[in-house]
Scaffold this active site. Structure first.
Site, PDB file in Angstrom:
ATOM      1  N   ASP A 145      -0.157   5.122   1.020  1.00  0.00           N
ATOM      2  CA  ASP A 145      -0.372   6.063   2.124  1.00  0.00           C
ATOM      3  C   ASP A 145      -0.323   5.360   3.474  1.00  0.00           C
ATOM      4  O   ASP A 145      -1.079   4.420   3.710  1.00  0.00           O
ATOM      5  CB  ASP A 145      -1.731   6.755   1.973  1.00  0.00           C
ATOM      6  CG  ASP A 145      -1.776   7.637   0.753  1.00  0.00           C
ATOM      7  OD1 ASP A 145      -1.311   8.776   0.855  1.00  0.00           O
ATOM      8  OD2 ASP A 145      -2.252   7.187  -0.309  1.00  0.00           O
ATOM      9  N   ASP A 166       0.873  -1.169   0.000  1.00  0.00           N
ATOM     10  CA  ASP A 166       0.000   0.000   0.000  1.00  0.00           C
ATOM     11  C   ASP A 166       0.930   1.245   0.000  1.00  0.00           C
ATOM     12  O   ASP A 166       2.141   1.113   0.260  1.00  0.00           O
ATOM     13  CB  ASP A 166      -0.843  -0.078   1.285  1.00  0.00           C
ATOM     14  CG  ASP A 166      -1.533   1.206   1.617  1.00  0.00           C
ATOM     15  OD1 ASP A 166      -2.271   1.711   0.759  1.00  0.00           O
ATOM     16  OD2 ASP A 166      -1.343   1.718   2.741  1.00  0.00           O
TER      17      ASP A 166
HETATM   18  O1  M1P Z   1      -4.078   4.885   0.638  1.00  0.00           O
HETATM   19  C1  M1P Z   1      -4.959   5.230   1.669  1.00  0.00           C
HETATM   20  C2  M1P Z   1      -5.872   6.291   1.280  1.00  0.00           C
HETATM   21  O2  M1P Z   1      -5.205   7.523   1.131  1.00  0.00           O
HETATM   22  C3  M1P Z   1      -6.014   8.510   0.933  1.00  0.00           C
HETATM   23  O3  M1P Z   1      -6.839   8.625   2.044  1.00  0.00           O
HETATM   24  P1  M1P Z   1      -6.953   9.935   2.911  1.00  0.00           P
HETATM   25  O4  M1P Z   1      -7.052  11.036   1.966  1.00  0.00           O
HETATM   26  O5  M1P Z   1      -8.171   9.706   3.733  1.00  0.00           O
HETATM   27  O6  M1P Z   1      -5.729  10.077   3.778  1.00  0.00           O
HETATM   28  C4  M1P Z   1      -6.870   8.279  -0.276  1.00  0.00           C
HETATM   29  O7  M1P Z   1      -6.089   8.332  -1.420  1.00  0.00           O
HETATM   30  C5  M1P Z   1      -7.548   6.955  -0.181  1.00  0.00           C
HETATM   31  O8  M1P Z   1      -8.259   6.647  -1.340  1.00  0.00           O
HETATM   32  C6  M1P Z   1      -6.573   5.954   0.002  1.00  0.00           C
HETATM   33  O9  M1P Z   1      -7.196   4.729   0.071  1.00  0.00           O
END
Ligand code: M1P
Length: 233
Positions: A9, A7
């Protein structure tokens, strides 16, 4: 062969933040003798910005597994989904009811995926952090996820990142990746080992369904922890 999937983020970068430069250099080197795949809920342009314009050095599944880019070339993409109008109006009314400050861009369409945010994707980092704290205390996203999963069972709704929820039709989340890897000729058969790194691998998180299909799944809390593990495998 072992297939490594990560993953982005919260796993390779702080949520929605640029990657650390030395970690990026490490990853580019680390993947040289491996099959390494990135798997994110975000769109490709968002990922490319986070990877400092180097997304074209990687194999990337975007939009919760609904499109795949190999070294910058789009190789697979699911058709756009026609969303149930009742789902959209229910989500919109829940957003309208929320008294939490709003910054715009509350429903973002990403092909066969949708991202929902009460605070809105236009908020800055300070507001993100504030919302994240608020949500931890109040469980606003969890309540909406439970409500949507009950009312609209043909969709799956999960929590990822700091401020949002990811929605896909059932089966069109990150869990489609192992099957798509086979369709794309990257994975030869089911006996190949999948090692997954994610920050939301517990039930309700947007890495959960994919983690269930992996042979080994690491639940990490930061990119530093991911790097620590990668250096040792
Ligand atoms: O990868 C995790 C998530 O990152 C973002 O989430 P958020 O903006 O809530 O921090 C988004 O890109 C989300 O789609 C993605 O799953």
């Amino acid at each position: 062969m072992t297939i490594y999937i990560a993953d982005i983020d919260g796993t390779l970068t702080p949520p929605r933040q640029p990657i650390d430069k030395s970690f990026l250099a490490f990853l580019e080197k680390w993947q040289e003798d491996k099959c390494f795949i990135l798997a994110t809920g975000s769109k490709y342009d968002m990922i490319d910005a986070q990877l400092l314009g180097r997304a074209n050095q990687f194999k990337v599944f975007c939009c919760s597994g609904n499109s795949f880019y190999c070294k910058g070339n789009l190789e697979f993409s699911n058709p756009d989904v026609e969303w149930d109008a009742n789902l959209i109006s229910f989500v919109q009314s829940e957003i309208d009811k929320s008294t939490y400050p709003k910054f715009g861009n509350h429903i973002e369409y990403r092909q066969s995926a949708m991202n929902i945010s009460y605070v809105g994707r236009n908020c800055d980092q300070k507001e993100r952090n504030k919302y994240f704290k608020f949500d931890k205390k109040n469980g606003q996203r969890e309540k909406l996820a439970n409500e949507l999963n009950t009312r609209f069972p043909k969709y799956q709704v999960s929590i990822g990142g700091q401020i949002s929820l990811d929605v896909t039709p059932v089966g069109l989340g990150k869990e489609q990746i192992p099957k798509e890897l086979k369709n794309l000729g990257i994975r030869c058969d089911e006996s190949e080992t999948i090692v997954f790194f994610g920050d939301r691998i517990v039930e309700g998180g947007n890495d959960y369904e994919l983690a269930k299909l992996a042979n080994v799944a690491f639940n990490v809390e930061s990119y530093e922890e991911t790097m620590y593990i990668m250096e040792r495998i």
